[in-house]
Write a protein that holds these residues in place. Structure first.
Motif, PDB file in Angstrom:
ATOM      1  N   ALA A 275       0.806  -1.216   0.000  1.00 14.81           N
ATOM      2  CA  ALA A 275       0.000   0.000   0.000  1.00 14.81           C
ATOM      3  C   ALA A 275       0.840   1.267   0.000  1.00 14.81           C
ATOM      4  CB  ALA A 275      -0.926   0.010   1.216  1.00 14.81           C
ATOM      5  N   ILE A 276       2.141   1.130   0.271  1.00 14.41           N
ATOM      6  CA  ILE A 276       3.017   2.304   0.346  1.00 14.41           C
ATOM      7  C   ILE A 276       4.130   2.154  -0.686  1.00 14.41           C
ATOM      8  CG2 ILE A 276       4.378   3.775   1.856  1.00 14.41           C
ATOM      9  CD1 ILE A 276       3.051   2.383   4.236  1.00 14.41           C
ATOM     10  N   SER A 277       4.124   3.025  -1.663  1.00 13.36           N
ATOM     11  CA  SER A 277       5.124   2.956  -2.732  1.00 13.36           C
ATOM     12  C   SER A 277       6.536   3.130  -2.187  1.00 13.36           C
ATOM     13  CB  SER A 277       4.829   4.042  -3.772  1.00 13.36           C
ATOM     14  OG  SER A 277       5.782   4.024  -4.806  1.00 13.36           O
ATOM     15  N   GLY A 278       7.451   2.284  -2.654  1.00 14.58           N
ATOM     16  CA  GLY A 278       8.846   2.387  -2.247  1.00 14.58           C
ATOM     17  C   GLY A 278       9.164   1.743  -0.915  1.00 14.58           C
ATOM     18  N   VAL A 279       8.205   0.998  -0.354  1.00 12.62           N
ATOM     19  CA  VAL A 279       8.413   0.381   0.960  1.00 12.62           C
ATOM     20  C   VAL A 279       8.277  -1.133   0.856  1.00 12.62           C
ATOM     21  CG1 VAL A 279       7.514   0.168   3.312  1.00 12.62           C
ATOM     22  CG2 VAL A 279       7.625   2.412   2.219  1.00 12.62           C
ATOM     23  N   THR A 280       9.360  -1.830   1.209  1.00 11.03           N
ATOM     24  CA  THR A 280       9.349  -3.291   1.198  1.00 11.03           C
ATOM     25  C   THR A 280       9.647  -3.871   2.577  1.00 11.03           C
ATOM     26  OG1 THR A 280      11.686  -3.327   0.551  1.00 11.03           O
ATOM     27  CG2 THR A 280      10.042  -3.403  -1.219  1.00 11.03           C
ATOM     28  N   ILE A 281       9.980  -3.017   3.546  1.00 18.29           N
ATOM     29  CA  ILE A 281      10.270  -3.507   4.891  1.00 18.29           C
ATOM     30  C   ILE A 281       8.959  -3.899   5.590  1.00 18.29           C
ATOM     31  CG2 ILE A 281      12.383  -2.155   5.170  1.00 18.29           C
ATOM     32  CD1 ILE A 281      10.790  -0.086   6.708  1.00 18.29           C
ATOM     33  N   LYS A 282       9.088  -4.661   6.671  1.00 14.37           N
ATOM     34  CA  LYS A 282       7.916  -5.052   7.457  1.00 14.37           C
ATOM     35  C   LYS A 282       7.427  -3.848   8.267  1.00 14.37           C
ATOM     36  CE  LYS A 282       9.745  -9.744   7.899  1.00 14.37           C
ATOM     37  NZ  LYS A 282      10.238 -10.797   8.826  1.00 14.37           N
ATOM     38  N   VAL A 283       6.153  -3.503   8.104  1.00 15.84           N
ATOM     39  CA  VAL A 283       5.642  -2.283   8.715  1.00 15.84           C
ATOM     40  C   VAL A 283       4.588  -2.528   9.800  1.00 15.84           C
ATOM     41  CG1 VAL A 283       6.094  -0.962   6.623  1.00 15.84           C
ATOM     42  CG2 VAL A 283       3.848  -2.020   6.953  1.00 15.84           C
ATOM     43  N   LYS A 284       4.205  -3.761  10.001  1.00 15.18           N
ATOM     44  CA  LYS A 284       3.129  -4.045  10.951  1.00 15.18           C
ATOM     45  C   LYS A 284       3.468  -3.573  12.356  1.00 15.18           C
ATOM     46  CE  LYS A 284      -0.145  -7.675  12.271  1.00 15.18           C
ATOM     47  NZ  LYS A 284      -0.554  -9.086  12.074  1.00 15.18           N
ATOM     48  N   ALA A 285       4.716  -3.711  12.750  1.00 13.68           N
ATOM     49  CA  ALA A 285       5.128  -3.285  14.089  1.00 13.68           C
ATOM     50  C   ALA A 285       4.880  -1.789  14.280  1.00 13.68           C
ATOM     51  CB  ALA A 285       6.604  -3.605  14.312  1.00 13.68           C
ATOM     52  N   PHE A 286       5.145  -1.016  13.251  1.00 10.89           N
ATOM     53  CA  PHE A 286       4.928   0.430  13.332  1.00 10.89           C
ATOM     54  C   PHE A 286       3.460   0.766  13.548  1.00 10.89           C
ATOM     55  CE2 PHE A 286       3.404   4.113  10.900  1.00 10.89           C
ATOM     56  CZ  PHE A 286       3.959   5.136  11.665  1.00 10.89           C
ATOM     57  N   PHE A 287       2.590   0.234  12.708  1.00  7.22           N
ATOM     58  CA  PHE A 287       1.168   0.573  12.790  1.00  7.22           C
ATOM     59  C   PHE A 287       0.532   0.038  14.074  1.00  7.22           C
ATOM     60  CE2 PHE A 287       1.950   1.081   8.225  1.00  7.22           C
ATOM     61  CZ  PHE A 287       1.396   2.345   8.036  1.00  7.22           C
ATOM     62  N   THR A 288       1.033  -1.101  14.552  1.00 10.36           N
ATOM     63  CA  THR A 288       0.530  -1.643  15.820  1.00 10.36           C
ATOM     64  C   THR A 288       0.896  -0.721  16.975  1.00 10.36           C
ATOM     65  OG1 THR A 288       0.704  -3.924  15.012  1.00 10.36           O
ATOM     66  CG2 THR A 288       0.616  -3.608  17.400  1.00 10.36           C
ATOM     67  N   LEU A 289       2.139  -0.216  16.980  1.00 12.71           N
ATOM     68  CA  LEU A 289       2.569   0.704  18.029  1.00 12.71           C
ATOM     69  C   LEU A 289       1.846   2.043  17.932  1.00 12.71           C
ATOM     70  CD1 LEU A 289       6.436   0.071  18.120  1.00 12.71           C
ATOM     71  CD2 LEU A 289       4.788  -0.410  19.944  1.00 12.71           C
ATOM     72  N   ALA A 290       1.621   2.523  16.708  1.00  9.73           N
ATOM     73  CA  ALA A 290       0.908   3.788  16.530  1.00  9.73           C
ATOM     74  C   ALA A 290      -0.517   3.681  17.065  1.00  9.73           C
ATOM     75  CB  ALA A 290       0.894   4.172  15.059  1.00  9.73           C
ATOM     76  N   GLU A 291      -1.146   2.563  16.789  1.00  7.21           N
ATOM     77  CA  GLU A 291      -2.506   2.338  17.290  1.00  7.21           C
ATOM     78  C   GLU A 291      -2.516   2.289  18.814  1.00  7.21           C
ATOM     79  OE1 GLU A 291      -6.255  -0.783  16.608  1.00  7.21           O
ATOM     80  OE2 GLU A 291      -4.286  -1.180  15.684  1.00  7.21           O
ATOM     81  N   GLU A 292      -1.517   1.633  19.382  1.00  7.67           N
ATOM     82  CA  GLU A 292      -1.409   1.551  20.834  1.00  7.67           C
ATOM     83  C   GLU A 292      -1.195   2.926  21.438  1.00  7.67           C
ATOM     84  OE1 GLU A 292       1.675  -0.270  24.173  1.00  7.67           O
ATOM     85  OE2 GLU A 292       1.539  -1.218  22.209  1.00  7.67           O
ATOM     86  N   ALA A 293      -0.324   3.725  20.823  1.00  6.36           N
ATOM     87  CA  ALA A 293      -0.036   5.064  21.329  1.00  6.36           C
ATOM     88  C   ALA A 293      -1.277   5.954  21.323  1.00  6.36           C
ATOM     89  CB  ALA A 293       1.077   5.709  20.496  1.00  6.36           C
ATOM     90  N   LEU A 294      -2.094   5.826  20.308  1.00  4.05           N
ATOM     91  CA  LEU A 294      -3.264   6.683  20.159  1.00  4.05           C
ATOM     92  C   LEU A 294      -4.455   6.265  21.016  1.00  4.05           C
ATOM     93  CD1 LEU A 294      -3.149   7.349  16.321  1.00  4.05           C
ATOM     94  CD2 LEU A 294      -2.791   9.028  18.139  1.00  4.05           C
ATOM     95  N   LYS A 295      -4.329   5.174  21.747  1.00  6.55           N
ATOM     96  CA  LYS A 295      -5.423   4.771  22.634  1.00  6.55           C
ATOM     97  C   LYS A 295      -5.725   5.859  23.655  1.00  6.55           C
ATOM     98  CE  LYS A 295      -4.917  -0.273  22.380  1.00  6.55           C
ATOM     99  NZ  LYS A 295      -4.552  -1.512  23.120  1.00  6.55           N
ATOM    100  N   GLY A 296      -4.689   6.561  24.078  1.00  5.44           N
ATOM    101  CA  GLY A 296      -4.872   7.641  25.050  1.00  5.44           C
ATOM    102  C   GLY A 296      -5.408   8.916  24.434  1.00  5.44           C
ATOM    103  N   ALA A 297      -5.502   8.951  23.116  1.00  4.52           N
ATOM    104  CA  ALA A 297      -5.968  10.150  22.415  1.00  4.52           C
ATOM    105  C   ALA A 297      -7.427  10.072  22.030  1.00  4.52           C
ATOM    106  CB  ALA A 297      -5.122  10.375  21.157  1.00  4.52           C
ATOM    107  N   ARG A 298      -8.071   8.972  22.337  1.00  2.00           N
ATOM    108  CA  ARG A 298      -9.475   8.800  21.961  1.00  2.00           C
ATOM    109  C   ARG A 298     -10.421   9.402  23.001  1.00  2.00           C
ATOM    110  NH1 ARG A 298     -10.078   7.646  16.611  1.00  2.00           N
ATOM    111  NH2 ARG A 298      -8.655   5.995  15.969  1.00  2.00           N
TER     112      ARG A 298
END
Length: 298
Positions: A275-298
């Motif tokens: 879904a992201i042009s130019g990106v082949t690295i594993k990104v799930k860890a990033f989005f999982t952490l971002a979701e966790e971080a934003l739990k306090g912002a809801r």
């Protein structure tokens, strides 16, 4: 004789009518309701700005500074009612004013400043609310300092220019998150690295994102810095499409655009995405952490 008198009376009556008509044309129409013509400004003035929240931030982080400027202006009833002259850190997390208010940006103690950053910013904000015009300020030099605001010695030109830019762009849509700095980190190291994510939210929108990793053997070294220094050569030794810090920047940009860490699809269980042009690295860890971080912002 009677005929002559009749003629004279008619002439006198006509003259009287002409005088009456002339007086009526010269007398202005009453304006008891204060109405004015459409070409004149209303007596109580017109609204200078459209109501709403305005925002602008410096495009890039300076090479010699971890902070970049960010300005929010709130307009109600056509007038600027509040302003926020702030800073966003390249690592995400709390804003510059939050860091200053917490005592972690000690301008007075370490730099001999007249007042702390958040205190001086408040004075500059009040000046904008008072003048109602971000162009109504003079600077004493090219460094953006002014002597127009008592008690302010910080560089303010960036903030007033950002306020001008924000007002010119129009109101923004306020996002769903609570303003503040948010962070999350993995519990354990994997392959020598432990990922972390820092986010900054202003006006309900994510305005800064940082994805990084700490080194198990060298806590002072981050994954981004190792990649930038050539000590994590994914292209040279692994044949990757781009080095880690380059790909990580594209991942961060994706979140800034979508504003939602759950808005991502993976091509497999390994956390890779197309879904992201130019990106082949594993990104799930990033989005999982971002979701966790934003739990306090809801």
């Amino acid at each position: 004789m009677k005929k002559l008198i009749a003629i004279m009376m008619v002439l006198a009556l006509g003259a009287a009518l002409l005088v009456g008509c002339g007086q009526k044309e010269e007398t202005p129409a009453p304006s008891g309701d204060g109405a004015t013509s459409g070409t004149e400004a209303p007596a109580n003035g017109e609204a200078a700005y459209e109501d709403g929240v305005y925002f602008a931030a410096t495009e890039e982080f300076p090479a010699d500074n971890a902070w970049k400027g960010a300005v929010t202006v709130v307009v109600e009833g056509g007038k600027i009612v509040s302003a926020d002259f702030n800073g966003i850190n390249k690592n995400g997390g709390p804003t510059k004013k939050e860091v200053s208010a917490a005592g972690n940006y000690p301008m007075v103690e370490r730099g001999g400043a007249i007042a702390e950053y958040h205190e001086q910013a408040a004075l500059a904000e009040a000046y904008l609310v008072e003048t109602q015009d971000p162009t109504q300020i003079n600077y004493t030099g090219e460094d953006g300092v002014t002597d127009a605001i008592s008690g302010v010695t910080i560089k303010v030109q960036e903030y007033f220019e950002l306020a001008q830019k924000a007002l010119a762009a129009g109101p923004i849509i306020v996002g769903p998150y609570k303003d503040g700095g948010y962070q999350a980190e993995e519990a354990a190291f994997t392959n020598g690295w432990k990922y972390n994510v820092g986010l900054t939210v202003l006006n309900g929108n994510i305005v800064a994102v940082s994805w990084n990793g700490s080194n198990e053997e060298d806590p002072e070294q981050t994954k981004k810095q190792a990649s930038m220094d050539g000590n994590y050569p994914m292209v040279e030794q692994g044949g990757a499409i781009a080095d880690w810090h380059v790909q990580a920047a594209e991942v961060e940009k994706h979140l800034l655009e979508t504003q939602d860490p759950t808005d991502i699809n993976y091509t497999g269980e390994d956390g890779v995405t197309d879904a992201i042009s130019g990106v082949t690295i594993k990104v799930k860890a990033f989005f999982t952490l971002a979701e966790e971080a934003l739990k306090g912002a809801r």
